[in-house]
Design an enzyme around this catalytic site. Structure first.
Site, PDB file in Angstrom:
ATOM      1  N   ARG A 227       0.849  -1.188   0.000  1.00  0.00           N
ATOM      2  CA  ARG A 227       0.000   0.000   0.000  1.00  0.00           C
ATOM      3  C   ARG A 227       0.885   1.238   0.000  1.00  0.00           C
ATOM      4  NH1 ARG A 227      -3.950  -2.139  -1.888  1.00  0.00           N
ATOM      5  NH2 ARG A 227      -5.928  -2.525  -0.800  1.00  0.00           N
TER       6      ARG A 227
ATOM      7  N   GLU B  99      -2.878   7.600  -5.032  1.00  0.00           N
ATOM      8  CA  GLU B  99      -2.880   6.615  -6.116  1.00  0.00           C
ATOM      9  C   GLU B  99      -4.088   6.848  -7.006  1.00  0.00           C
ATOM     10  OE1 GLU B  99      -1.737   2.564  -5.072  1.00  0.00           O
ATOM     11  OE2 GLU B  99      -3.364   1.855  -6.357  1.00  0.00           O
TER      12      GLU B  99
ATOM     13  N   HIS C  21      -0.449  -0.545 -10.223  1.00  0.00           N
ATOM     14  CA  HIS C  21      -1.179  -1.475  -9.342  1.00  0.00           C
ATOM     15  C   HIS C  21      -1.618  -2.729 -10.111  1.00  0.00           C
ATOM     16  CE1 HIS C  21      -3.423  -1.431  -5.255  1.00  0.00           C
ATOM     17  NE2 HIS C  21      -3.209  -2.670  -5.642  1.00  0.00           N
TER      18      HIS C  21
END
Lengths: 300, 300
Positions: free
Chosen positions: B213, B242, B261
Site C-alpha cells: 500500500r 494513487e 497497481h
C-alpha cells in the site's frame, strides 16, 4: 605455477592466481595464459603455454580468428557466466510478462497495461540450448510456478526440468511452450533458429527471451512477428548486429525490450570470474579435468 | 447454500459457487454475499447474510467506510493475492537491479547501464510484513541465491526464510539488508514506515519495492533519498496518492519504476479468485474455519 594475465593487469584475477598458489609472470615465462582481451590482440603463444583461459562464454570470435589450436588446452567462461545469464533471462521474461517496459514508457496507464499483464504461474517455458544456463534457470522458473521444457543437443536431462528432449524435437517443444528462452551457443546449427517458420509455432501471448547470441534469431522475421501480433513480445540482451544501429527497426517496436548485453556486466566480470579461475588453476595443478574445456575441432 | 454475487454478474465466480454446490440468488435470499464492488456501493445487509467475501486484500477503504460489522463474518482476499504480489515484487526488484527501466529509456547505453547492474545472487533481501506474500516470495528469492530476512508483527517464522523477527527489530533488519520489499497491510503502525530516518539505515546500492500500500512510504522522503543517492532506486506498484498526479515529482526520478497497481491485474481478478472462493464456500458449508477472516475490531 607461472600464470600470465594479459593484455592488462586485473586485481581480482591476480588475487585468484595467488590464492591458488600460482605466481603472475610475463607471457614468455608462463605455463598458463589468462586472456582477457580480444581475439585480434592475442600474440603468438610460446609452446610452454599449456592452457589458455578465455573470459567469454561464447568464443565464436576466437574460432573465427583461427587462434584456437590443438597444441594446448583452452577453456571458455561458460561456467561462471551461467548464473548471471539465468538471472537476466528470468528478469527479462518477468519484465515482459508484467509490462514493466510499458509502464516505464506510458506511466500510470490503466487502459493498456493491466489487460496485457501475464504471469509465470502455470506457464510453460522452453529453454532452448539448456546447458549451464538451463541448469541455473530451471530452479528459478520452477520457484515461480512454471513448467520447464528443456531442449539440448544430446537430450541430457536438466535437473529439475519437467522434460528434456534433443534438438530434433524443437518444433514440438515450441508448439507446446507459452514462452521461450534462448541459451544456445552460436553455431551453424543454431543460426536463425528463431525464424518466420518457428515463430509461427508460438502463441499470440508468447514472449521470447535471448540471453545467448544475437544470430540465433532472424531479427527481420522477429520484427514482423512483433508488429503483426504473431507473438506478444521479445526481450533481447544480445542482437544482430550488436549493438543495433540507431536506425534499426527494433527500436520502433513497443513490445520489444533490449538490454545492452548485461547478463554479466563487464565492470563485475573479472570479480565474478576470479573464484572460478582459482578453482580451475587448482584442478590444473592437480592434473584434474578443467571446467569448460573447449573442443578445438568443434564449431561452438 | 444461497450465495449472492453483487453488484455485477461474474461468470468465474458463478462457476465457483456452482462447483461448491451453491446456488446464486439475489441478496435478499442469500446466506453469503460475494461483494466485488466498492465500499460506498455496499447496500444495507439483511440479517440473514452470515458471511461477506470481499475481493481486495487491503480492506482499509471498507474499514474507513464503517461497513465491517461484527454481526457476521467477513473475509478479505489476501489468500489468492499473495502469489501475484510475490511474482510482481520479484519482477520489480530484478528489473531495478538489472536496469531494465534504464535500458528502456536510454537504449543501448554502455556507459551508464553496465556499471549500475546489480544481482540478487548473494544479496540480502528484507521482506517487511511477511505473511502470505512473504511465504510466496521467499522461495522465489532463495531460488535466485538471495538471503531472506522476514519481519512480521508476531515473529511467526516464514518457511524457508533465513531469519524471521518481530517488527520490534525493524531497524536492525533494515541495517542488515541490501534490498527491501514491503508487503505489510496499511495500518496506523505501518504508516510511513519508510521515512527519512529508516531510509538512512539502507545502503547506496539498496532498492525498495512496494507491492502493498502506498502510505507505507513517506514519498517526499523517498524522492529526496532517490535524488541524493541515499539509496539506489525504488519500484512501486502502489503510490500515495494513487494514482500519482501528472505533476507528481515521482515522474521525474530516473531511478524509480512505477507500475499501475498490477500485481493482480483486474481483468484476471475474478478468474484467480474463483478457486479460492470455491474452497472457502466448501469450508463454510462444512463449518470449518474460513481463509482470510477479517477481525472486525482490528485496524488492518
Amino acid at each position: 605455477m607461472p600464470v600470465a594475465i594479459e593484455p592488462q593487469h586485473d586485481e581480482h584475477l591476480v588475487r585468484a592466481v595467488t590464492e591458488a598458489g600460482g605466481v603472475v609472470v610475463p607471457l614468455a615465462q608462463a605455463r598458463v595464459l589468462v586472456w582477457i582481451g580480444e581475439p585480434a590482440d592475442l600474440p603468438p603463444l610460446p609452446d610452454a603455454v599449456e592452457w589458455v583461459a578465455l573470459k567469454t562464454a561464447g568464443i565464436e570470435a576466437f574460432r573465427a580468428a583461427g587462434v584456437i589450436d590443438d597444441r594446448r588446452r583452452w577453456t571458455n567462461a561458460s561456467g561462471f557466466y551461467a548464473a548471471g545469464c539465468a538471472e537476466h533471462a528470468l528478469t527479462l521474461l518477468l519484465a515482459g510478462l508484467r509490462q514493466v517496459h510499458t509502464a516505464v514508457l506510458l506511466g500510470w496507464n490503466e487502459e493498456v497495461i493491466p489487460p496485457a499483464v501475464r504471469t509465470l504461474r502455470g506457464a510453460t517455458v522452453a529453454i532452448i540450448g539448456a546447458g549451464g544456463i538451463g541448469r541455473e534457470l530451471t530452479p528459478r522458473l520452477k520457484a515461480c510456478g512454471a513448467t520447464v521444457l528443456a531442449v539440448n543437443r544430446s537430450g541430457t536431462p536438466v535437473a529439475g526440468a519437467d522434460r528434456t528432449v534433443t534438438s530434433a524435437h524443437l518444433d514440438e517443444i515450441l508448439t507446446a511452450a507459452d514462452h521461450v528462452v534462448l541459451a544456445a551457443p552460436a553455431t551453424p546449427e543454431t543460426h536463425h533458429l528463431i525464424n518466420e517458420r518457428t515463430l509461427a509455432l508460438l502463441k499470440p501471448h508468447s514472449w521470447i527471451v535471448n540471453v545467448a547470441r544475437g544470430p540465433l534469431i532472424d531479427q527481420t522475421a522477429l520484427g514482423e512477428a512483433l508488429r503483426s501480433g504473431i507473438i506478444a513480445g521479445a526481450a533481447l540482451d544480445v542482437t544482430d548486429p550488436e549493438p543495433p544501429g540507431d536506425d534499426d527497426p527494433l527500436w520502433t517496436l513497443p513490445n520489444l525490450i533490449v538490454t545492452p548485453h548485461i547478463a554479466n556486466p563487464s565492470p563485475d566480470l573479472t570479480r565474478e570470474m576470479a573464484p572460478w579461475l582459482a578453482e580451475n588453476l587448482r584442478r590444473f595443478q592437480a592434473g584434474e579435468e578443467l571446467i569448460s574445456t573447449v573442443d578445438p575441432n568443434a564449431d561452438y
